[in-house]
Each structure stands twice: as structure tokens, then as C-alpha cells.
Scaffold this active site. Structure first.
Site, PDB file in Angstrom:
ATOM      1  N   GLY A  33       0.788  -1.230   0.000  1.00 54.30           N
ATOM      2  CA  GLY A  33       0.000   0.000   0.000  1.00 54.30           C
ATOM      3  C   GLY A  33       0.819   1.279   0.000  1.00 54.30           C
ATOM      4  O   GLY A  33       0.328   2.348  -0.377  1.00 54.30           O
ATOM      5  N   VAL A 232       8.773   6.048  32.770  1.00 53.92           N
ATOM      6  CA  VAL A 232       8.151   7.245  32.193  1.00 53.92           C
ATOM      7  C   VAL A 232       6.646   7.187  32.435  1.00 53.92           C
ATOM      8  O   VAL A 232       6.005   6.171  32.198  1.00 53.92           O
ATOM      9  CB  VAL A 232       8.462   7.336  30.688  1.00 53.92           C
ATOM     10  CG1 VAL A 232       7.621   8.415  30.026  1.00 53.92           C
ATOM     11  CG2 VAL A 232       9.943   7.630  30.490  1.00 53.92           C
ATOM     12  N   HIS A 440      46.286 -10.496   8.529  1.00 54.98           N
ATOM     13  CA  HIS A 440      46.819  -9.444   9.395  1.00 54.98           C
ATOM     14  C   HIS A 440      47.185  -8.239   8.538  1.00 54.98           C
ATOM     15  O   HIS A 440      47.814  -8.411   7.497  1.00 54.98           O
ATOM     16  CB  HIS A 440      48.059  -9.960  10.124  1.00 54.98           C
ATOM     17  CG  HIS A 440      48.718  -8.903  10.956  1.00 54.98           C
ATOM     18  ND1 HIS A 440      48.178  -8.487  12.162  1.00 54.98           N
ATOM     19  CD2 HIS A 440      49.841  -8.175  10.746  1.00 54.98           C
ATOM     20  CE1 HIS A 440      48.953  -7.537  12.661  1.00 54.98           C
ATOM     21  NE2 HIS A 440      49.974  -7.319  11.831  1.00 54.98           N
TER      22      HIS A 440
HETATM   23  P1  NAD Z   1      13.500  -2.609  22.228  1.00 55.61           P
HETATM   24  O1  NAD Z   1      12.616  -3.686  22.694  1.00 55.61           O
HETATM   25  O2  NAD Z   1      14.810  -2.942  21.594  1.00 55.61           O
HETATM   26  O3  NAD Z   1      13.825  -1.608  23.430  1.00 55.61           O
HETATM   27  C1  NAD Z   1      12.809  -0.951  24.154  1.00 55.61           C
HETATM   28  C2  NAD Z   1      13.381  -0.455  25.477  1.00 55.61           C
HETATM   29  O4  NAD Z   1      12.426   0.365  26.099  1.00 55.61           O
HETATM   30  C3  NAD Z   1      13.707  -1.584  26.440  1.00 55.61           C
HETATM   31  O5  NAD Z   1      14.995  -1.391  26.933  1.00 55.61           O
HETATM   32  C4  NAD Z   1      12.641  -1.424  27.515  1.00 55.61           C
HETATM   33  O6  NAD Z   1      13.063  -1.864  28.783  1.00 55.61           O
HETATM   34  C5  NAD Z   1      12.397   0.085  27.487  1.00 55.61           C
HETATM   35  N1  NAD Z   1      11.100   0.523  28.034  1.00 55.61           N
HETATM   36  C6  NAD Z   1       9.904  -0.088  27.875  1.00 55.61           C
HETATM   37  N2  NAD Z   1       8.941   0.624  28.521  1.00 55.61           N
HETATM   38  C7  NAD Z   1       9.544   1.712  29.082  1.00 55.61           C
HETATM   39  C8  NAD Z   1       9.097   2.823  29.871  1.00 55.61           C
HETATM   40  N3  NAD Z   1       7.815   2.958  30.211  1.00 55.61           N
HETATM   41  N4  NAD Z   1       9.983   3.757  30.278  1.00 55.61           N
HETATM   42  C9  NAD Z   1      11.302   3.619  29.935  1.00 55.61           C
HETATM   43  N5  NAD Z   1      11.771   2.588  29.196  1.00 55.61           N
HETATM   44  C10 NAD Z   1      10.927   1.641  28.762  1.00 55.61           C
HETATM   45  O7  NAD Z   1      12.568  -1.741  21.252  1.00 55.61           O
HETATM   46  P2  NAD Z   1      12.933  -0.662  20.152  1.00 55.61           P
HETATM   47  O8  NAD Z   1      14.293  -0.104  20.358  1.00 55.61           O
HETATM   48  O9  NAD Z   1      11.760   0.250  20.120  1.00 55.61           O
HETATM   49  O10 NAD Z   1      12.968  -1.526  18.825  1.00 55.61           O
HETATM   50  C11 NAD Z   1      11.783  -2.200  18.385  1.00 55.61           C
HETATM   51  C12 NAD Z   1      12.115  -3.433  17.594  1.00 55.61           C
HETATM   52  O11 NAD Z   1      12.740  -3.076  16.373  1.00 55.61           O
HETATM   53  C13 NAD Z   1      13.045  -4.351  18.338  1.00 55.61           C
HETATM   54  O12 NAD Z   1      12.567  -5.662  18.251  1.00 55.61           O
HETATM   55  C14 NAD Z   1      14.359  -4.189  17.637  1.00 55.61           C
HETATM   56  O13 NAD Z   1      15.105  -5.395  17.638  1.00 55.61           O
HETATM   57  C15 NAD Z   1      13.935  -3.804  16.227  1.00 55.61           C
HETATM   58  N6  NAD Z   1      14.981  -2.966  15.625  1.00 55.61           N
HETATM   59  C16 NAD Z   1      16.170  -3.536  15.302  1.00 55.61           C
HETATM   60  C17 NAD Z   1      17.185  -2.768  14.804  1.00 55.61           C
HETATM   61  C18 NAD Z   1      18.488  -3.415  14.469  1.00 55.61           C
HETATM   62  O14 NAD Z   1      18.523  -4.630  14.291  1.00 55.61           O
HETATM   63  N7  NAD Z   1      19.581  -2.676  14.393  1.00 55.61           N
HETATM   64  C19 NAD Z   1      17.038  -1.398  14.666  1.00 55.61           C
HETATM   65  C20 NAD Z   1      15.828  -0.836  15.035  1.00 55.61           C
HETATM   66  C21 NAD Z   1      14.812  -1.634  15.517  1.00 55.61           C
END
Ligand code: NAD
Length: 461
Positions: A33, A232, A440
Site C-alpha cells: 500500500g 516514564v 593481518h
Molecule cells: P526494544 O525492545 O529494543 O527496546 C525498548 C526499550 O524500552 C527496552 O529497553 C525497555 O526496557 C524500554 N522501556 C519499555 N517501557 C519503558 C518505559 N515505560 N519507560 C522507559 N523505558 C521503557 O525496542 P525498540 O528499540 O523500540 O525496537 C523495536 C524493535 O525493532 C526491536 O525488536 C528491535 O530489535 C527492532 N529494531 C532492530 C534494529 C536493528 O537490528 N539494528 C534497529 C531498530 C529496531
């Protein structure tokens, strides 16, 4: 039109599934979409964020290391508009690439949003297409957080963060996960004062604890403030600013801080809206994911699902692997995904990469293991390149020496991890890696040294 397979969604899961199925002789269409193919990853996720991480890493290098390398002269300054144009160009090249691949492989792109009125039928606009099989690859969206209202201007998800009108002076990031730390790094390098609020008592939950500690120390040194144990409670968007109220879990004290921009990065949830799964009777898990069996089949005959919409890590490459596997299964082959060897990478500087078990998971399972660790301080190439922060840690079975997991924080960790992934796929022992000649001077010598450290010891430690 009638197809062997209609894939819903053209993200890394969907487009890879469509191409593989077409390569295997099926008549395939993919419904998307958005105006461009590639899903969240190519349009508003992995690819654009990597462009900004790349540009700002170069800026950081120029600001911190050029002088020491004998590169003097005017220092580059960020031009946010140009940087966004570079990001858009990168997106365009990649999304057009998928369009080209669809044409090359004779995959039809059905433009619009799909619903499934009945098994074997996919409705897009006013047209209903017939499909022997359907694969749902509809991906995920940012999870909302109670009390935090996203307007994608002042309070943003990763999507809004990738197109801010200007570089914020102050930014609050909610969540010290992958998105929070990658995007936090981008804006910290651009000069923003970044404060990360994390609910848990550590950052990057699920990753190796020692890596997380080292990472937190390095990010702090780079200027990022990280407040852990911070729940938060709400965020209020004012005219040009936003206020965030959080509670410190250690003493229940309440605090309010403000910033130009607030980034909500507390996780993502499956996106299945509008597909009509309810009416079809497609079963969901307790967490709202589409429930599937080992062959990605849902509870309704002829409908399969993959990627972020089902269980497992929300990673583009996990979705790609599932896309290939389900295409092979639908073409009568034996598609398979090894969930024990899916790497995870955080594309900050230094990068963080992991695969397999962590020390925490091994302890919890009561398994006996040994650790081989090697610091990049002992790696000549890393020292020359101002990239000696971090280490490689390999976890191997204490008796058999078989590699169980690996964790790297350091330069190009996201690339280095793959030789360990291949080794694990082949059931290798740490000694197999240690006996493999490594060129190396390369960063990958640190991987070999960590493997050596699982045995009689690393040479340069
Ligand atoms: P995440 O699950 O990696 O991290 C979320 C964080 O927020 C956690 O540390 C959690 O404890 C915290 N949190 C939750 N509720 C909270 C609150 N009320 N107050 C403060 N902290 C709180 O999620 P993300 O970073 O949003 O990423 C989402 C998804 O996208 C993940 O599954 C991630 O693996 C994926 N992603 C991967 C990549 C990569 O592979 N490089 C990049 C971006 C996103």
C-alpha cells in the site's frame, strides 16, 4: 487475476518471499500500500537510519580523530537538509532496486492495502484476486506508551525522528533499546543534548550484560546521559517543546525534564490491522502476534505468516530467512530457519553484535561453558584506526568446545559476527576458529584471538 501465491507486504520478509517463490516457479504477486516497496526497513527503518548513522559517524571522526591523523583544515559542519536529502536518495535507490527485482523475477506488484475476505482471496480496492496460497508479511508498528501522545513532530517515533524539521538542541529518548540508542547516537553526534530514560536497571535488555555495561560507559563518554530505573509516566507536548515526567524506581521520586524532541522507542507490535483476521478466525498469540506452526502455517488453511507479525525477534534478516523458508515450503521444498543462529546488531559506534546464547541464558539453563575474551586494545588495526574500544567474547561448551554464542562490541562488530555465525551453523568448536588463518592486520583477528582464549590463550593479550 489468479496466482499461486499472494504475499501481503513488501518489507524484507515479503519481498524476499515473493522473489524466492517466483524463482521456484510460482506465479506470484505482492501487495503493498505504500508508494514504494521495501516496507518499514527500507522506507522508515533500517536503511534511512543507517544513512544518518553513517553520515554522523563520519562527522564524529572528523571532529575527534582527523587532527590526530594529520588531517587538518576546516572542520565539516552538519547540513541537516542535505543530510536528509542523502538519506532520501539512499531510500530511493533501495526501493527502486526492489521494483527492478520484482520485474526481473516477474512478481506483480498489486498497489493498495489488502484484506483477506476468505481463504484463497485477497481484496485490494475493489478487486478481489484469487490465490492458492497467501503469505502475510504485514510487519510491525511502534507500540504506544500510556501517557505519551505521539504527534510525529515534537513527540516522535523512529519514523518522525528520521525527518525532523531541524536538529534538536535537547532530545529525550524513552527506551534504551536498539532504536533509542541508534537514533540517540545520531542526534548526540549532531550536537543534541540527549537523555535516555530506561525502565530497567540496564540498557539493551536481552544482550550480554558485560557488553551492555561497556556500551553504557562508552555512550556516556560520547556525551549521552542514560538514566536507568526510570519509569516514564507521561509526556506533554507544549508549543515548541515537550515535558516528560518519570519516576525513579529506586526511591519513587518524581522528576520532570523537557526537550525540543521526545523519541518514543519502547518497542514495536505486530501490524495486522485491516486484514480481516478476526472474521477469518486466524488465531493470535497472547501478545497479538499471528500464531504459526513450524511451517509458518496459521490456524486457517492456505494462509501463512512470517516476520514481525509472528513470534520471534523483530529483525529484518529473521523475516528474510522466514520469507525464503516459507517460499521453499510452498514450492514443495524443505524450507528451514535456524533460530539459534540469528545475529543481532546495533549500528552505533562502536557497533554491538551478538549471536546465540548469552552468559545469562547459559547460567539460567545450568549449562557449563567457558569464555574466551579479547580486547580490541590488543588489535593493531583497531589501534591505528582509533577503534580499540570494546572486545570479542566467545562462549563455548566447557566439555566439547562447541561454540554456543558470541558477543562483540567494537568496530564493525556487525560484520565480524558472521564468521562466528557460519562456524555455529557448521557446529564448529572454538578451536576450529582459532586454527583458521586470519589476515593481518584486520579487526577479525580479534575474533580469532577470542577463540584462542577459549583454549590455551590469546597471543596478544
Ligand atoms: P526494544 O525492545 O529494543 O527496546 C525498548 C526499550 O524500552 C527496552 O529497553 C525497555 O526496557 C524500554 N522501556 C519499555 N517501557 C519503558 C518505559 N515505560 N519507560 C522507559 N523505558 C521503557 O525496542 P525498540 O528499540 O523500540 O525496537 C523495536 C524493535 O525493532 C526491536 O525488536 C528491535 O530489535 C527492532 N529494531 C532492530 C534494529 C536493528 O537490528 N539494528 C534497529 C531498530 C529496531
Amino acid at each position: 487475476m489468479s496466482y499461486d501465491l499472494i504475499v501481503i507486504g513488501s518489507g524484507p520478509g515479503g519481498y524476499v518471499c515473493a522473489i524466492r517463490a517466483a524463482q521456484l516457479g510460482l506465479k506470484v504477486a505482492c501487495v503493498e500500500g505504500r508508494d514504494t516497496l521495501g516496507g518499514t526497513c527500507l522506507n522508515v527503518g533500517c536503511i534511512p537510519s543507517k544513512a544518518l548513522l553513517h553520515a554522523t559517524h563520519k562527522l564524529h571522526e572528523a571532529e575527534h580523530n582527523f587532527e590526530a591523523m594529520g588531517l587538518t583544515g576546516a572542520k565539516p559542519k552538519p547540513d541537516w537538509k542535505k543530510m536528509l536529502a542523502y538519506k532520501e536518495d539512499t531510500i530511493g535507490q533501495n526501493t527502486k532496486g526492489i521494483e527492478f527485482l520484482f520485474k526481473k523475477n516477474k512478481v506483480d506488484w498489486i498497489k493498495g492495502w489488502a484484506s483477506i475476505p476468505a481463504p484463497g482471496k485477497v481484496k485490494v480496492g475493489d478487486t478481489t484476486h484469487e490465490a492458492k496460497k497467501i503469505v502475510i508479511a504485514s510487519g510491525s508498528e511502534s507500540s504506544p506508551l500510556k501517557g505519551v501522545e505521539v504527534d510525529e513532530k515534537t513527540v516522535v517515533t523512529s519514523t518522525g525522528a528520521l525527518e525532523l524539521g531541524k536538529i534538536p538542541k535537547k532530545m529525550i529518548v524513552i527506551g534504551a533499546g536498539v532504536i533509542g540508542l541508534e537514533m540517540g547516537s545520531v542526534f548526540a553526534r549532531l550536537g543534541a543534548e540527549v537523555t535516555v530514560l530506561e525502565y530497567l536497571d540496564r540498557i539493551i535488555p536481552g544482550n550480554d550484560g558485560e557488553v551492555a555495561k561497556t556500551f553504557q560507559r562508552i555512550l556516556k563518554k560520547q556525551g549521552m546521559e542514560i538514566i536507568t530505573g526510570a519509569a516514564v509516566q507521561k509526556s506533554e507536548a507544549l508549543k515548541t517543546k515537550a515535558k516528560v515526567t518519570y519516576k525513579l524506581l529506586k526511591d519513587d521520586s518524581e522528576h520532570t525534564i523537557d526537550a525540543d524532541t521526545v523519541l518514543l522507542a519502547t518497542g514495536r507490535r505486530p501490524y495486522t490491522q485491516g486484514l480481516g483476521l478476526d472474521k477469518l478466525g486466524v488465531k493470535l498469540t497472547e501478545r497479538g502476534q499471528i500464531a504459526t506452526d513450524k511451517h509458518f502455517a496459521t490456524s486457517v488453511d492456505g494462509i501463512h505468516a512470517i516476520g514481525d507479525a509472528i513470534e520471534g525477534p523483530m529483525l529484518a534478516h529473521k523475516a528474510e530467512d522466514e520469507g525464503m523458508a516459507v517460499a521453499e515450503i510452498l514450492a514443495g521444498q524443505a524450507g528451514h530457519v535456524n533460530y539459534g543462529v540469528i545475529p543481532g546488531v546495533i549500528y552505533t559506534w562502536p557497533e554491538v553484535a551478538s549471536v546465540g546464547e548469552t552468559e545469562e541464558s547459559l547460567k539460567e539453563a545450568g549449562r557449563s561453558y567457558k569464555t574466551g575474551k579479547f580486547s580490541f586494545m590488543g588489535n593493531g588495526r583497531a589501534k591505528a584506526n582509533f577503534a580499540a574500544e570494546g572486545f570479542v567474547k566467545i562462549l563455548a561448551d566447557k566439555e566439547t568446545d562447541r561454540i554456543l554464542g558470541a558477543h562483540i562490541i567494537g568496530p564493525y562488530a556487525g560484520d565480524l559476527i558472521h564468521e562466528i555465525c557460519v562456524a555455529m551453523e557448521f557446529g564448529a568448536a572454538a578451536e576450529d576458529l582459532a586454527r583458521t588463518c586470519h589476515a593481518h592486520p584486520t579487526y577479525s583477528e580479534a575474533v580469532r584471538e577470542a577463540a584462542l582464549a577459549c583454549g590455551d590463550g590469546a597471543i596478544h593479550a
